[in-house]
Design an enzyme around this catalytic site. Structure first.
Site, PDB file in Angstrom:
ATOM      1  N   LYS A  52      76.612  49.755  52.588  1.00 18.54           N
ATOM      2  CA  LYS A  52      76.120  51.064  53.031  1.00 18.54           C
ATOM      3  C   LYS A  52      75.037  50.890  54.100  1.00 18.54           C
ATOM      4  O   LYS A  52      74.977  51.643  55.085  1.00 18.54           O
ATOM      5  CB  LYS A  52      75.597  51.868  51.826  1.00 18.54           C
ATOM      6  CG  LYS A  52      76.741  52.356  50.924  1.00 18.54           C
ATOM      7  CD  LYS A  52      76.290  52.838  49.562  1.00 18.54           C
ATOM      8  CE  LYS A  52      77.510  53.120  48.669  1.00 18.54           C
ATOM      9  NZ  LYS A  52      77.173  53.430  47.272  1.00 18.54           N
ATOM     10  N   GLN A  96      72.218  54.038  43.121  1.00 13.84           N
ATOM     11  CA  GLN A  96      73.464  53.293  42.886  1.00 13.84           C
ATOM     12  C   GLN A  96      73.735  53.188  41.387  1.00 13.84           C
ATOM     13  O   GLN A  96      72.855  52.796  40.615  1.00 13.84           O
ATOM     14  CB  GLN A  96      73.344  51.891  43.514  1.00 13.84           C
ATOM     15  CG  GLN A  96      74.610  51.075  43.439  1.00 13.84           C
ATOM     16  CD  GLN A  96      75.754  51.640  44.291  1.00 13.84           C
ATOM     17  OE1 GLN A  96      75.551  52.035  45.441  1.00 13.84           O
ATOM     18  NE2 GLN A  96      76.950  51.690  43.738  1.00 13.84           N
ATOM     19  N   ASP A 119      75.364  61.963  47.590  1.00 15.71           N
ATOM     20  CA  ASP A 119      76.519  61.543  46.791  1.00 15.71           C
ATOM     21  C   ASP A 119      77.292  62.759  46.280  1.00 15.71           C
ATOM     22  O   ASP A 119      78.430  62.641  45.827  1.00 15.71           O
ATOM     23  CB  ASP A 119      76.059  60.719  45.571  1.00 15.71           C
ATOM     24  CG  ASP A 119      76.293  59.228  45.762  1.00 15.71           C
ATOM     25  OD1 ASP A 119      77.161  58.864  46.569  1.00 15.71           O
ATOM     26  OD2 ASP A 119      75.615  58.441  45.076  1.00 15.71           O
TER      27      ASP A 119
END
Ligand code: NAP
Length: 290
Positions: A52, A96, A119
């Site tokens: 990322k 994460q 997200d």
């Protein structure tokens, strides 16, 4: 059979985003800024966050990785989330997953400011998605929708079976495909571990999307001739022939299924890169909204 090539599609998207970042900079504004919180030393998570960061570099975004020890407390993580929520230099951030077992993932997701939830996991964003309102769409399902869009895959009126009902893949995928949009307008069945006659059900699918985390679970006899098959699964299995000692295996037995399909994704050049591209799109959106 044609491959749904997420690697090249995501490359196109990154290029489009990079062009927008150039314009943002030319207007004298700072570039979009994504932060990622990484708790502990899980190899796969470190790898995902690393990719990322690399994506951000490529499109000209700023990025920050916030590392926390495996032994950090849930409260310490919540404090970090609170800091990121109010940090004006950060447009969006992700935490994460998976988190260490002593942390409650739902509690952490609920603590994220929905305006920075790139997200698309917060209830407000999932709710907006369900109602068809502007929002941050969950990255993986949105990446798959983008793949359908760019390959002109017809979804209207098709029977789509989504195998797996997680909050981050299966459930939002089913919602997006069943909405009155293009792509969308599919007739969707969600299947899970309690579903009966799974083989017959999968075989009735014009579009089969598999997200269960069981290696090569979908075999040739579960797929209809001419179906579109999307493999979300990504499980690390030991492989001594690889430099890093493992390889990623999908939920579909690709070699035996591929010739039955009109379109199919492959692991890891299908859904994975599209998920990362979606995250960049959401971060750009977060920057524009502010
Ligand atoms: P998850 O939260 O573990 O959910 C798995 C789902 O699969 C559950 O709904 C479960 O049913 C269902 N399931 C498990 N075994 C099954 C079986 N034998 N038959 C039918 N259904 C079964 O997983 P997830 O987070 O959605 O991830 C799924 C996979 O996608 C994993 O391999 C993950 O690594 C991968 N993934 C990839 C990306 C990407 O960008 N490529 C992104 C996210 C996830 P129940 O609900 O009944 O337990």
């Amino acid at each position: 059979m044609q491959l749904l090539d997420g690697t090249s599609c995501s490359q196109q998207i990154r290029q489009e985003i990079a062009e927008q970042v150039t314009k943002i900079r030319e207007n004298g504004e700072r570039a979009p800024h994504l932060a990622a919180v990484l708790v502990g030393n899980d190899g796969a998570s470190q790898n995902y966050v690393g990719m990322k960061v690399k994506d951000c570099d490529e499109v000209g975004f700023n990025s920050t990785v916030v590392r926390m020890e495996e032994t950090a407390t849930e409260q310490e993580l919540l404090d970090k989330v609170a800091d990121l929520n109010t940090d004006d230099a950060i447009d969006g951030f992700i935490v994460q997953v998976p988190l260490p077992e002593h942390m409650d993932e739902n509690k952490v997701i609920l603590a994220i400011d929905p305006r920075k939830d790139v997200d698309g996991f917060c209830p407000e964003n999932v709710g907006n998605m369900s109602l068809g309102l502007p929002t941050f769409l969950s990255a993986t399902p949105n990446g798959i929708m983008e793949l359908f869009r760019r390959y002109n895959i017809e979804t209207e009126g098709k029977h789509c079976v989504v195998l797996g009902r997680s909050n981050i893949v299966g459930t939002p995928m089913a919602i997006l495909l069943s909405r009155n949009t293009n792509p969308g307008n599919a007739t969707v069945t969600i299947a899970h571990s309690r579903t009966k006659n799974l083989k017959e059900l999968c075989r009735s699918a014009d579009i089969l999307i598999v997200a269960i985390g069981k290696t090569e679970f979908v075999t040739e006899d579960m797929v209809k001739e001419g179906a579109v098959v999307v493999d979300v699964g990504q499980t690390r299995v030991p492989d001594s022939t690889k430099k890093n000692g493992f390889r990623n295996v999908g939920d579909v037995d690709f070699e035996n299924v591929k010739d039955k399909c009109s379109y199919i994704t492959y692991v890891t050049g299908g859904v994975g890169p599209m998920t990362r591209a979606s995250l960049l799109q959401n971060t750009l959106k977060a920057h524009q909204r502010r």
